[in-house]
Design a protein around this motif. Structure first.
Motif, mmCIF file in Angstrom:
data_model
loop_
_atom_site.group_PDB
_atom_site.id
_atom_site.type_symbol
_atom_site.label_atom_id
_atom_site.label_comp_id
_atom_site.label_asym_id
_atom_site.label_seq_id
_atom_site.Cartn_x
_atom_site.Cartn_y
_atom_site.Cartn_z
ATOM 1 N N VAL A 209 -28.419 -12.002 22.413
ATOM 2 C CA VAL A 209 -28.383 -13.220 23.221
ATOM 3 C C VAL A 209 -29.472 -13.117 24.280
ATOM 4 C CG1 VAL A 209 -26.988 -14.662 24.744
ATOM 5 C CG2 VAL A 209 -25.891 -13.432 22.850
ATOM 6 N N GLY A 210 -30.357 -14.114 24.314
ATOM 7 C CA GLY A 210 -31.440 -14.128 25.290
ATOM 8 C C GLY A 210 -31.605 -15.501 25.914
ATOM 9 N N ALA A 240 -26.606 -21.643 23.858
ATOM 10 C CA ALA A 240 -26.206 -21.998 22.496
ATOM 11 C C ALA A 240 -25.086 -21.078 22.003
ATOM 12 C CB ALA A 240 -27.410 -21.916 21.560
ATOM 13 N N TYR A 241 -25.156 -19.787 22.352
ATOM 14 C CA TYR A 241 -24.110 -18.858 21.939
ATOM 15 C C TYR A 241 -22.768 -19.247 22.546
ATOM 16 C CZ TYR A 241 -21.542 -14.540 21.065
ATOM 17 O OH TYR A 241 -20.601 -13.632 20.640
ATOM 18 N N TYR A 246 -19.644 -17.839 19.909
ATOM 19 C CA TYR A 246 -18.820 -16.778 20.507
ATOM 20 C C TYR A 246 -17.449 -16.687 19.846
ATOM 21 C CZ TYR A 246 -16.005 -20.288 22.954
ATOM 22 O OH TYR A 246 -15.166 -21.328 23.249
ATOM 23 N N LEU A 247 -17.014 -17.758 19.183
ATOM 24 C CA LEU A 247 -15.682 -17.786 18.587
ATOM 25 C C LEU A 247 -15.536 -16.814 17.413
ATOM 26 C CD1 LEU A 247 -15.046 -21.635 18.732
ATOM 27 C CD2 LEU A 247 -13.841 -19.869 20.046
ATOM 28 N N GLU A 248 -16.647 -16.355 16.862
ATOM 29 C CA GLU A 248 -16.551 -15.384 15.751
ATOM 30 C C GLU A 248 -16.489 -13.952 16.251
ATOM 31 O OE1 GLU A 248 -19.732 -14.380 13.221
ATOM 32 O OE2 GLU A 248 -21.273 -14.491 14.768
ATOM 33 N N ALA A 249 -16.647 -13.720 17.544
ATOM 34 C CA ALA A 249 -16.714 -12.366 18.087
ATOM 35 C C ALA A 249 -15.466 -11.560 17.722
ATOM 36 C CB ALA A 249 -16.877 -12.423 19.609
ATOM 37 N N ASN A 250 -15.692 -10.325 17.263
ATOM 38 C CA ASN A 250 -14.577 -9.432 16.978
ATOM 39 C C ASN A 250 -15.043 -7.981 17.147
ATOM 40 O OD1 ASN A 250 -15.587 -8.348 14.392
ATOM 41 N ND2 ASN A 250 -15.206 -10.413 13.602
#
Length: 346
Positions: A209-210, A240-241, A246-250
């Motif tokens: 993420v930048g 954008a993230y 972000y909902l796929e983060a695991n």
């Protein structure tokens, strides 16, 4: 690949020392610049876009050449097109330039081969200054492209009278100090990897993420990690993230937050602190000094405008070392007939 990374400092020094801006009518006329590039060249353009616009007070638009050629519309505001292809053999870029040459548009090509097919199609050819990079996973050519784009921005600004001789000298000094720091960036990154090698060996999903110019750095991370580690890897712009991805983060994810001095830095840090407990590992790659073991701090005084020149180097090294940790032999070519079958290169 590491050999080319080790050559980056000398190459960039030579490019910077050889740059002497001149008042050029064609440069002074540029107000709206269209850049055509794909792959790592497009990432480099995105990383340099902010600096070019700031230095030259112009508007820069970046387009994928194949899409632009078949579906795009050339704005009447565009008076100059810059085509960027490290090899100078990208078929889509060459085709797009060929179509534009039929219109009253001034075209510039930036490539590593002055005799390349692209160089033969444009009104003005700029030598990237790297020679031919034979390794497919471009590194030296990427940072050279970023620097050359900065210098094109300086050239335009100088030709317009926006930048004085003293200002150009100051900019060159700033860039020179950054380039001088490249060996310490390499050493710090290798040390960081060695302390975290097990994470790279086991991880099956990487995200970077930048913000600002380092959106381009995040996209080049995506390209390099996908090419070398060959697992799902994706680079996002900060905001954008935060709007869905972000909902796929695991806990199988490894995240990198790319930071340089900016008003947006605190927002990046807030996101890092929130998401860290939901993922396997959250690292920070920053131009500042490291504050903890999960931060790779380059410890280089560097303003955000030019930070993308240095912040990409850790990802180049981590992609190479990470591939080795996964047992991937990057010297063994795969998909050898790809360019021939798909006609992506001339």
């Amino acid at each position: 690949m590491m050999d080319y990374i080790q050559e980056e400092q000398a190459t960039l020094v030579e490019i910077l020392q050889g740059f002497v801006p001149k008042k050029e009518e064609k440069r002074a006329a540029i107000e709206n610049l269209l850049i055509l590039a794909t792959g790592s060249s497009a990432n480099a353009c995105l990383a340099a876009k902010y600096a070019m616009e700031k230095l030259a007070q112009i508007t820069v638009t970046i387009e994928e050449p194949y899409h632009f050629n078949h579906y795009g519309h050339l704005s009447k505001e565009i008076e100059t097109v810059l085509a960027v292809s490290q090899s100078g053999k990208s078929a889509s870029t060459i085709d797009a330039v060929a179509q534009l040459s039929k219109q009253d548009i001034y075209t510039i090509g930036l490539s590593s081969d002055p005799e390349s097919p692209l160089a033969q199609k444009v009104n003005e050819s700029i030598d990237l200054g790297t020679g031919i990079e034979t390794v497919g996973f471009v590194t030296k050519g990427y940072v050279a492209t970023v620097l050359q784009l900065y210098l094109i921005g300086v050239s335009i600004g100088y030709s317009k009278g926006i930048l004085s001789d003293d200002q150009v000298s100051t900019i060159k000094s700033q860039l020179g100090e950054m380039i001088e720091a490249i060996p310490q960036v390499i050493d710090k990154t290798i040390d960081f990897f060695e302390k975290n090698a097990s994470i790279f060996k086991l991880a099956n999903r990487f995200v970077a993420v930048g913000y600002g110019p380092n959106w381009g750095t995040a996209k080049e991370f995506e390209t390099k990690f996908t090419e070398t580690l060959r697992v799902p890897s994706q680079g996002f712009e900060l905001e954008a993230y935060m709007h869905g991805p972000y909902l796929e983060a695991n806990h199988e994810h490894v995240l990198f937050f790319i930071e340089a001095p900016s008003l947006n830095q605190s927002r990046s840090q807030l996101l890092h602190d929130y998401i860290a407990s939901y993922v396997g590992k959250a690292y920070t790659i920053t131009t500042a000094t490291a504050k903890n073991s999960d931060t790779l701090g380059l410890d280089v005084a560097c303003e955000e405008t030019f930070s993308s020149l240095l912040l990409v180097i850790p990802f180049q090294i981590l992609s190479y070392l990470g591939a080795a940790a996964k047992g991937i032999d990057l010297s063994k070519r795969i998909f050898d007939d790809f360019d021939q079958v798909l006609k992506s290169k001339i």
